[in-house]
Design a protein around this motif. Sequence first.
Motif, PDB file in Angstrom:
ATOM      1  N   SER A  35       4.557   5.056   1.428  1.00 57.33           N
ATOM      2  CA  SER A  35       4.321   4.844   0.287  1.00 57.33           C
ATOM      3  C   SER A  35       3.533   3.381  -0.273  1.00 57.33           C
ATOM      4  CB  SER A  35       5.460   5.039  -0.447  1.00 57.33           C
ATOM      5  OG  SER A  35       5.340   7.178  -0.256  1.00 57.33           O
ATOM      6  N   ALA A  36       5.147   2.653   0.213  1.00 55.73           N
ATOM      7  CA  ALA A  36       4.586   1.300  -0.211  1.00 55.73           C
ATOM      8  C   ALA A  36       3.741   0.867   0.045  1.00 55.73           C
ATOM      9  CB  ALA A  36       5.412   0.111  -0.152  1.00 55.73           C
ATOM     10  N   CYS A  37       4.008   0.939   1.830  1.00 51.10           N
ATOM     11  CA  CYS A  37       1.927   0.963   1.948  1.00 51.10           C
ATOM     12  C   CYS A  37       0.595   1.231   1.451  1.00 51.10           C
ATOM     13  CB  CYS A  37       1.668   1.204   3.148  1.00 51.10           C
ATOM     14  SG  CYS A  37       2.897  -0.221   4.278  1.00 51.10           S
ATOM     15  N   MET A  38       0.677   2.329   0.596  1.00 50.59           N
ATOM     16  CA  MET A  38      -0.062   3.285   0.370  1.00 50.59           C
ATOM     17  C   MET A  38      -0.472   2.741  -1.303  1.00 50.59           C
ATOM     18  SD  MET A  38      -2.173   4.792   2.497  1.00 50.59           S
ATOM     19  CE  MET A  38      -2.927   5.101   0.930  1.00 50.59           C
ATOM     20  N   VAL A  39      -0.143   1.700  -1.767  1.00 47.87           N
ATOM     21  CA  VAL A  39       0.584   1.037  -3.522  1.00 47.87           C
ATOM     22  C   VAL A  39       0.059  -0.013  -2.947  1.00 47.87           C
ATOM     23  CG1 VAL A  39       1.600   0.168  -4.693  1.00 47.87           C
ATOM     24  CG2 VAL A  39       2.063   2.095  -3.931  1.00 47.87           C
ATOM     25  N   ILE A  40      -0.202  -0.692  -1.849  1.00 50.05           N
ATOM     26  CA  ILE A  40      -0.724  -1.704  -1.710  1.00 50.05           C
ATOM     27  C   ILE A  40      -2.443  -1.430  -1.014  1.00 50.05           C
ATOM     28  CG2 ILE A  40      -1.035  -4.144  -0.138  1.00 50.05           C
ATOM     29  CD1 ILE A  40       1.061  -4.077  -2.374  1.00 50.05           C
ATOM     30  N   ILE A  41      -2.451  -0.977  -0.212  1.00 54.43           N
ATOM     31  CA  ILE A  41      -3.969  -0.269   0.538  1.00 54.43           C
ATOM     32  C   ILE A  41      -4.540   0.053  -0.798  1.00 54.43           C
ATOM     33  CG2 ILE A  41      -4.968   1.002   2.264  1.00 54.43           C
ATOM     34  CD1 ILE A  41      -2.761   0.988   3.668  1.00 54.43           C
ATOM     35  N   ARG A  42      -4.332   0.995  -1.851  1.00 53.04           N
ATOM     36  CA  ARG A  42      -4.718   1.403  -2.899  1.00 53.04           C
ATOM     37  C   ARG A  42      -5.240   0.384  -3.443  1.00 53.04           C
ATOM     38  NH1 ARG A  42      -4.445   8.297  -2.880  1.00 53.04           N
ATOM     39  NH2 ARG A  42      -6.293   7.651  -4.592  1.00 53.04           N
ATOM     40  N   LEU A  43      -4.362  -0.358  -4.164  1.00 51.98           N
ATOM     41  CA  LEU A  43      -4.288  -1.588  -5.213  1.00 51.98           C
ATOM     42  C   LEU A  43      -5.589  -2.255  -4.753  1.00 51.98           C
ATOM     43  CD1 LEU A  43      -3.493  -2.942  -7.546  1.00 51.98           C
ATOM     44  CD2 LEU A  43      -1.896  -3.657  -6.817  1.00 51.98           C
ATOM     45  N   ALA A  44      -5.740  -3.193  -3.195  1.00 53.25           N
ATOM     46  CA  ALA A  44      -6.860  -3.953  -2.486  1.00 53.25           C
ATOM     47  C   ALA A  44      -8.301  -3.041  -2.006  1.00 53.25           C
ATOM     48  CB  ALA A  44      -6.233  -3.983  -1.440  1.00 53.25           C
ATOM     49  N   ALA A  45      -7.955  -1.970  -2.133  1.00 53.45           N
ATOM     50  CA  ALA A  45      -9.361  -1.691  -2.488  1.00 53.45           C
ATOM     51  C   ALA A  45     -10.012  -0.996  -4.160  1.00 53.45           C
ATOM     52  CB  ALA A  45      -9.193   0.624  -2.164  1.00 53.45           C
ATOM     53  N   LEU A  46      -8.604  -0.931  -5.366  1.00 58.93           N
ATOM     54  CA  LEU A  46      -9.515  -1.428  -6.436  1.00 58.93           C
ATOM     55  C   LEU A  46      -9.813  -2.544  -6.822  1.00 58.93           C
ATOM     56  CD1 LEU A  46      -6.595   0.400  -8.921  1.00 58.93           C
ATOM     57  CD2 LEU A  46      -9.157   1.190  -8.062  1.00 58.93           C
ATOM     58  N   LEU A  47      -9.659  -3.407  -6.339  1.00 56.42           N
ATOM     59  CA  LEU A  47     -10.385  -4.981  -6.000  1.00 56.42           C
ATOM     60  C   LEU A  47     -11.285  -5.087  -5.560  1.00 56.42           C
ATOM     61  CD1 LEU A  47      -7.259  -6.536  -5.596  1.00 56.42           C
ATOM     62  CD2 LEU A  47      -7.477  -6.237  -8.215  1.00 56.42           C
ATOM     63  N   GLU A  48     -11.747  -4.179  -4.485  1.00 53.10           N
ATOM     64  CA  GLU A  48     -12.666  -4.132  -3.447  1.00 53.10           C
ATOM     65  C   GLU A  48     -13.738  -3.105  -4.091  1.00 53.10           C
ATOM     66  OE1 GLU A  48     -10.960  -3.454   0.455  1.00 53.10           O
ATOM     67  OE2 GLU A  48     -10.387  -5.455   0.049  1.00 53.10           O
TER      68      GLU A  48
END
Length: 105
Positions: A35-48
């Motif tokens: 879940s923590a990995c998905m937090v970072i992956i989804r947040l990074a996707a938002l930034l892009e």
Amino acid sequence: AENFLHELDVIAHRVERVAAVPVEAFSADCPEYDSACMVIIRLAALLERPEFEPHMEAVTQQERLAIRTTRNIAAHTGYRSMNDDLFWLAVTQRVPAILDRLRGQ
């Protein structure tokens, strides 16, 4: 705007899951780590995503770099390269602060 806020809610829900696990129990062997990995992956996707760029003024350049670097470690390098205590702290402390600032934009 509705999609943006929905995505922040999805990320926040995962943050809550991670925060429910004490740092001492947080490791690559527990489901909350994913879940923590998905937090970072989804947040990074938002930034892009260019359509969300107007909302991103609340995220500093240093935070953007840290999010992308963490995402790359989680997605490409593997968990052995991750400091679990710092990862837990980032997801449970730093990310909620970023989400709050993004909601305020």
